[in-house]
Scaffold this motif. Structure first.
Motif, short mmCIF file in Angstrom:
data_model
loop_
_atom_site.label_atom_id
_atom_site.label_comp_id
_atom_site.label_asym_id
_atom_site.label_seq_id
_atom_site.Cartn_x
_atom_site.Cartn_y
_atom_site.Cartn_z
N GLN A 15 49.47 48.43 84.00
CA GLN A 15 50.01 48.91 82.72
C GLN A 15 49.22 50.08 82.15
N LYS A 16 48.01 50.32 82.65
CA LYS A 16 47.20 51.44 82.12
C LYS A 16 46.13 51.82 83.13
N ILE A 18 43.66 53.16 85.92
CA ILE A 18 43.80 53.58 87.32
C ILE A 18 45.11 53.05 87.91
N ASP A 37 51.08 42.95 85.71
CA ASP A 37 49.91 42.96 84.83
C ASP A 37 49.91 41.65 84.04
N ASP A 64 49.28 36.68 86.40
CA ASP A 64 47.82 36.54 86.42
C ASP A 64 47.40 36.45 87.89
N VAL A 65 46.71 37.48 88.39
CA VAL A 65 46.41 37.51 89.83
C VAL A 65 45.43 36.41 90.26
N ASN A 91 44.75 46.23 92.40
CA ASN A 91 44.00 47.06 91.45
C ASN A 91 43.48 46.27 90.25
N SER A 142 37.98 48.64 95.04
CA SER A 142 36.63 48.10 94.91
C SER A 142 35.89 48.92 93.86
N TYR A 156 30.37 41.33 88.54
CA TYR A 156 31.32 42.39 88.92
C TYR A 156 30.93 43.02 90.27
N LYS A 160 33.10 43.05 93.77
CA LYS A 160 33.54 44.30 94.43
C LYS A 160 32.93 44.44 95.83
N GLY A 187 33.88 55.70 91.58
CA GLY A 187 32.63 55.75 90.81
C GLY A 187 32.98 55.51 89.35
N ILE A 189 35.02 56.26 86.28
CA ILE A 189 36.32 56.89 86.01
C ILE A 189 36.64 56.71 84.53
N THR A 191 38.48 55.52 81.89
CA THR A 191 39.54 54.58 81.51
C THR A 191 38.99 53.68 80.40
N THR A 194 35.58 52.03 80.99
CA THR A 194 34.32 52.77 80.81
C THR A 194 34.21 53.40 79.41
P1 NAP Z 1 41.64 48.74 82.97
O1 NAP Z 1 42.02 50.00 82.24
O2 NAP Z 1 40.93 47.66 82.25
O3 NAP Z 1 42.95 48.16 83.70
C1 NAP Z 1 42.94 46.94 84.39
C2 NAP Z 1 44.27 46.26 84.19
O4 NAP Z 1 44.27 44.98 84.87
C3 NAP Z 1 44.55 45.98 82.72
O5 NAP Z 1 45.87 46.33 82.37
C4 NAP Z 1 44.34 44.48 82.62
O6 NAP Z 1 45.07 43.86 81.57
C5 NAP Z 1 44.82 44.01 83.98
N1 NAP Z 1 44.37 42.66 84.28
C6 NAP Z 1 43.23 42.04 83.85
N2 NAP Z 1 43.19 40.77 84.31
C7 NAP Z 1 44.32 40.57 85.02
C8 NAP Z 1 44.85 39.47 85.72
N3 NAP Z 1 44.19 38.30 85.77
N4 NAP Z 1 46.04 39.59 86.36
C9 NAP Z 1 46.72 40.76 86.29
N5 NAP Z 1 46.29 41.85 85.63
C10 NAP Z 1 45.08 41.76 85.01
O7 NAP Z 1 40.71 49.10 84.22
P2 NAP Z 1 40.62 50.40 85.15
O8 NAP Z 1 39.41 51.13 84.75
O9 NAP Z 1 41.92 51.09 85.23
O10 NAP Z 1 40.27 49.70 86.54
C11 NAP Z 1 41.25 49.42 87.55
C12 NAP Z 1 40.51 48.93 88.78
O11 NAP Z 1 39.56 49.90 89.21
C13 NAP Z 1 39.72 47.64 88.55
O12 NAP Z 1 39.76 46.82 89.69
C14 NAP Z 1 38.31 48.15 88.33
O13 NAP Z 1 37.35 47.18 88.64
C15 NAP Z 1 38.29 49.31 89.30
N6 NAP Z 1 37.27 50.30 89.01
C16 NAP Z 1 37.26 50.98 87.81
C17 NAP Z 1 36.27 51.94 87.58
C18 NAP Z 1 36.20 52.73 86.30
O14 NAP Z 1 35.24 53.47 86.15
N7 NAP Z 1 37.14 52.63 85.41
C19 NAP Z 1 35.29 52.18 88.55
C20 NAP Z 1 35.33 51.47 89.74
C21 NAP Z 1 36.32 50.55 89.96
P3 NAP Z 1 44.32 43.64 80.14
O15 NAP Z 1 43.88 44.99 79.67
O16 NAP Z 1 45.36 43.00 79.30
O17 NAP Z 1 43.13 42.74 80.45
#
Ligand code: NAP
Length: 248
Positions: A15-16, A18, A37, A64-65, A91, A142, A156, A160, A187, A189, A191, A194
């Motif tokens: 939904q938002k 990455i 989501d 819920d995954v 994701n 990851s 976390y 990963k 790394g 990102i 969002t 972060t």
């Molecule tokens: P985000 O903006 O928090 O998006 C994650 C999404 O997953 C949210 O919409 C969240 O919903 C949803 N979610 C949470 N728990 C869930 C569940 N049990 N079942 C289904 N959906 C669920 O995070 P992001 O930064 O885009 O990250 C996406 C992926 O990239 C993640 O795996 C993260 O670990 C990885 N990653 C991110 C970064 C970074 O810097 N941002 C770096 C490395 C890896 P809610 O918001 O309602 O909880």
């Protein structure tokens, strides 16, 4: 003809952030999408926005995954809608940061359940369909901290790092059925995940990134898109880092 025209992809946590950027990118390449989501309102809205911007089918589904029945039902619903599943992007992810000494057992378990067990359950469910098709792509999101470790993120980083082990194991198991399994390790990102970082931490991070900028969700989406395409058909069991060089 667009590169992913006629392909059906599931993206979790879309939904938002990455996940949404990946959905936008695959939409622009012509794929039909089954977006999931935990946030039902958010995912329906995201699906609506994407289906009105691109000429593809996009379905939003609440899931819920970390729950096995949710994963089985979501994958079946995707198959029922599209008659096939070509691509699965695991994701969805959460953080529950704290120093290990203060970390609650529940915060450890919850992060492992969503970030590691979730991709296992979704991949196992998708395999049933992909194996009959003798084709498929699974891409796990990851993180650089799964490769480097990170203070304050024992849960976390473990999830990963575990996801990299899962990727390599499934790549070996699924290869016979022509299913490629890879990971992308972003790394830092920009969002919601972060955005909580204060300015001082952000500057300290930036000073360690050779490319001198935080990544954008689209940087990750572009790497994922490559792993979905025909051009990457001989790549499996790999981890593609999208990290500006912070960990080499
Ligand atoms: P985000 O903006 O928090 O998006 C994650 C999404 O997953 C949210 O919409 C969240 O919903 C949803 N979610 C949470 N728990 C869930 C569940 N049990 N079942 C289904 N959906 C669920 O995070 P992001 O930064 O885009 O990250 C996406 C992926 O990239 C993640 O795996 C993260 O670990 C990885 N990653 C991110 C970064 C970074 O810097 N941002 C770096 C490395 C890896 P809610 O918001 O309602 O909880």
């Amino acid at each position: 003809m667009k590169k992913l025209q006629g392909k059906a992809a599931i993206i979790t946590g879309a939904q938002k952030g990455i996940g949404y950027a990946i959905a936008e990118c695959l939409s622009s390449m012509g794929a039909d999408l089954f977006l999931t989501d935990i946030n039902e309102e958010g995912i329906k809205k995201a699906a609506h926005t994407l289906s009105s911007s691109f000429n593809n089918r996009v379905i939003g589904y609440a899931q819920d995954v970390s729950r096995e029945p949710d994963c089985e039902n979501a994958v079946k619903a995707a198959f029922d809608a599209f008659g096939k599943i070509d691509i699965l992007i695991n994701n969805a992810g959460i953080t529950r940061d704290n120093l290990a000494i203060r970390m609650k057992e529940k915060d450890f378990d919850d992060v492992i359940a969503v970030n590691l067990k979730g991709p296992f359950l979704m991949s196992r469910a998708a395999f049933k369909y992909m194996s009959k098709q003798r084709a498929g792509r699974i891409i796990n999101i990851s993180s650089v901290v799964g490769q480097s470790g990170q203070a304050g993120q024992a849960n976390y980083a473990s999830s990963k790092a575990g996801l990299i082990g899962l990727t390599k194991s499934l790549a070996r198991e699924f290869a016979k059925r022509n299913i490629n399994v890879n990971a992308v390790a972003p790394g830092f990102i920009e969002t919601d995940m972060t955005s909580a970082l204060d300015e001082k931490t952000k500057q300290a991070l930036l000073s360690q990134i050779p490319l001198e900028r935080l990544g954008k969700p689209a940087d990750v989406a572009n790497a994922v898109a490559f792993l979905c395409c025909e051009e990457s058909s001989y790549i499996t069991g790999q981890v593609i880092a999208v990290n500006g060089g912070i960990y080499i």
